[in-house]
Design a protein around this motif. Structure first.
Motif, mmCIF file in Angstrom:
data_model
loop_
_atom_site.group_PDB
_atom_site.id
_atom_site.type_symbol
_atom_site.label_atom_id
_atom_site.label_comp_id
_atom_site.label_asym_id
_atom_site.label_seq_id
_atom_site.Cartn_x
_atom_site.Cartn_y
_atom_site.Cartn_z
ATOM 1 N N GLN A 47 0.829 -1.209 0.000
ATOM 2 C CA GLN A 47 0.000 0.000 0.000
ATOM 3 C C GLN A 47 0.862 1.256 0.000
ATOM 4 O O GLN A 47 0.547 2.225 -0.693
ATOM 5 N N ARG A 49 3.850 1.472 -1.286
ATOM 6 C CA ARG A 49 4.426 1.541 -2.630
ATOM 7 C C ARG A 49 3.412 2.138 -3.601
ATOM 8 O O ARG A 49 3.754 3.000 -4.420
ATOM 9 N N ASN A 50 2.143 1.686 -3.493
ATOM 10 C CA ASN A 50 1.089 2.236 -4.354
ATOM 11 C C ASN A 50 0.874 3.722 -4.075
ATOM 12 O O ASN A 50 0.722 4.522 -5.002
ATOM 13 N N LEU A 51 0.890 4.080 -2.799
ATOM 14 C CA LEU A 51 0.727 5.483 -2.427
ATOM 15 C C LEU A 51 1.885 6.324 -2.960
ATOM 16 O O LEU A 51 1.683 7.414 -3.488
ATOM 17 N N THR A 52 3.095 5.793 -2.850
ATOM 18 C CA THR A 52 4.271 6.507 -3.370
ATOM 19 C C THR A 52 4.147 6.704 -4.878
ATOM 20 O O THR A 52 4.443 7.780 -5.404
ATOM 21 N N THR A 53 3.694 5.672 -5.568
ATOM 22 C CA THR A 53 3.507 5.776 -7.024
ATOM 23 C C THR A 53 2.473 6.854 -7.352
ATOM 24 O O THR A 53 2.693 7.679 -8.252
ATOM 25 N N LYS A 54 1.369 6.868 -6.609
ATOM 26 C CA LYS A 54 0.326 7.871 -6.857
ATOM 27 C C LYS A 54 0.849 9.276 -6.572
ATOM 28 O O LYS A 54 0.563 10.214 -7.309
ATOM 29 N N VAL A 55 1.629 9.432 -5.501
ATOM 30 C CA VAL A 55 2.189 10.749 -5.181
ATOM 31 C C VAL A 55 3.144 11.196 -6.280
ATOM 32 O O VAL A 55 3.134 12.361 -6.694
ATOM 33 N N LYS A 56 3.964 10.274 -6.780
ATOM 34 C CA LYS A 56 4.883 10.624 -7.872
ATOM 35 C C LYS A 56 4.108 11.025 -9.117
ATOM 36 O O LYS A 56 4.478 11.978 -9.813
ATOM 37 N N GLU A 57 3.015 10.305 -9.408
ATOM 38 C CA GLU A 57 2.187 10.657 -10.565
ATOM 39 C C GLU A 57 1.567 12.043 -10.362
ATOM 40 O O GLU A 57 1.506 12.840 -11.302
ATOM 41 N N LEU A 58 1.114 12.309 -9.141
ATOM 42 C CA LEU A 58 0.522 13.611 -8.843
ATOM 43 C C LEU A 58 1.549 14.726 -8.986
ATOM 44 O O LEU A 58 1.268 15.772 -9.584
#
Length: 132
Positions: A47, A49-58
């Motif tokens: 979770q 890792r997924n949150l980090t990916t979403k933050v990077k996308e944002l």
């Protein structure tokens, strides 16, 4: 007496086996707890890792949007500056043209004044000579 020793040995063996079984159950509980903790931790890490990916996308989306807004602002700013410079240049040209027109009008008025003055003198001379 041997029977008693055998019975005592069997009781000790039974007690040892109970202790071993208790230890085995404790180890199984520890392993199951570890597996549960490992699964929970793995899920948590996934979770994160997924949150980090979403933050990077944002962050990437915000950066792209920011760059687009800056580019649009620079384009608009350049357009406003060019328009202001063009208007200033046209105003300067119109002012120069108006000044030239006023100079021409002033020259014509001075010419008319001089002619009127000369005509007034001539008219005065004519009146004076005709009055005699």
């Amino acid at each position: 007496m041997i029977d008693q020793r055998i019975n005592d040995s069997l009781k000790e063996l039974e007690q040892g086996l109970k202790n071993i079984d208790s230890a085995r159950k404790q180890v199984e509980r520890t392993i199951n707890s570890y597996d549960g903790l490992h699964n929970s931790t793995s899920e948590y890490v996934t979770q994160l890792r997924n949150l980090t990916t979403k933050v990077k996308e944002l962050v990437a989306a915000i950066g792209t949007d920011y760059n687009q807004k800056v580019a649009a602002f620079e384009k608009d700013r350049k357009s406003v500056i060019d328009s202001a410079n063009s208007a200033s240049q046209k105003l300067s040209e119109a002012t120069d043209s108006f000044r030239n027109s006023l100079n021409k009008v002033e020259s014509r008025l001075n010419y008319s004044l001089a002619i009127n003055f000369v005509l007034a003198i001539i008219l005065g001379v004519v009146i004076i000579y005709t009055a005699k």
